[in-house]
Write a protein that holds these residues in place. Structure first.
Motif, PDB file in Angstrom:
ATOM      1  N   LEU A  84       2.442  66.625  27.694  1.00 54.86           N
ATOM      2  CA  LEU A  84       3.728  67.324  28.471  1.00 54.86           C
ATOM      3  C   LEU A  84       3.703  66.880  29.779  1.00 54.86           C
ATOM      4  O   LEU A  84       4.836  66.714  30.333  1.00 54.86           O
ATOM      5  CB  LEU A  84       3.592  68.900  28.324  1.00 54.86           C
ATOM      6  CG  LEU A  84       3.817  69.678  27.013  1.00 54.86           C
ATOM      7  CD1 LEU A  84       3.646  71.008  27.032  1.00 54.86           C
ATOM      8  CD2 LEU A  84       5.638  69.329  26.673  1.00 54.86           C
ATOM      9  N   LEU A  85       2.628  66.726  30.352  1.00 59.47           N
ATOM     10  CA  LEU A  85       2.670  66.137  31.845  1.00 59.47           C
ATOM     11  C   LEU A  85       2.969  64.637  31.918  1.00 59.47           C
ATOM     12  O   LEU A  85       3.531  64.438  33.002  1.00 59.47           O
ATOM     13  CB  LEU A  85       1.255  66.296  32.316  1.00 59.47           C
ATOM     14  CG  LEU A  85       0.721  67.707  32.503  1.00 59.47           C
ATOM     15  CD1 LEU A  85      -0.707  67.796  33.126  1.00 59.47           C
ATOM     16  CD2 LEU A  85       1.514  68.474  33.765  1.00 59.47           C
ATOM     17  N   LYS A  86       2.849  64.039  30.727  1.00 60.02           N
ATOM     18  CA  LYS A  86       3.177  62.744  30.800  1.00 60.02           C
ATOM     19  C   LYS A  86       4.609  62.540  30.681  1.00 60.02           C
ATOM     20  O   LYS A  86       5.353  61.358  31.154  1.00 60.02           O
ATOM     21  CB  LYS A  86       2.543  62.002  29.964  1.00 60.02           C
ATOM     22  CG  LYS A  86       0.952  61.601  30.213  1.00 60.02           C
ATOM     23  CD  LYS A  86       0.381  60.753  29.015  1.00 60.02           C
ATOM     24  CE  LYS A  86      -1.149  60.347  29.489  1.00 60.02           C
ATOM     25  NZ  LYS A  86      -1.770  59.539  28.415  1.00 60.02           N
ATOM     26  N   THR A  87       5.366  63.442  29.908  1.00 63.37           N
ATOM     27  CA  THR A  87       6.951  63.211  29.813  1.00 63.37           C
ATOM     28  C   THR A  87       7.709  63.736  31.147  1.00 63.37           C
ATOM     29  O   THR A  87       7.452  64.175  32.044  1.00 63.37           O
ATOM     30  CB  THR A  87       7.318  64.078  28.335  1.00 63.37           C
ATOM     31  OG1 THR A  87       7.001  65.326  28.877  1.00 63.37           O
ATOM     32  CG2 THR A  87       6.546  63.477  27.468  1.00 63.37           C
TER      33      THR A  87
END
Length: 87
Positions: A84-87
């Protein structure tokens, strides 16, 4: 009663009253000493318990180890958070 006998009797009575008062005070002192020692013991115990509760250098007991399924679920949750942090 002659004067010397009367004086001696008065002095003897006074000495007896002083000895009685001394015995009472001595017993009271003993009782107070015991109460003081009990209070000091209670204070020492309370300080010891308090220092154990607030001593940050005292290690906390280790938490129980995670089981394999719990560990797998935790890894999956971490992976989902990273995704979720990467998106």
């Amino acid at each position: 009663m002659s004067t010397p006998q009367h004086q001696l009797s008065s002095l003897t009575d006074a000495v007896n009253r002083l000895l009685d008062a001394h015995a009472v005070l001595k017993e009271r002192n003993h009782e107070l000493q015991q109460r003081l020692e009990a209070a000091e013991d209670a204070l020492t115990k309370a300080r010891h318990e308090n220092s154990e509760l607030h001593n940050l250098s005292t290690p906390t007991p280790p938490s129980p180890a995670l089981s394999a399924p719990e560990l797998d679920a935790l890894v999956e949750d971490i992976d989902a958070c990273i995704a979720l942090l990467k998106t």
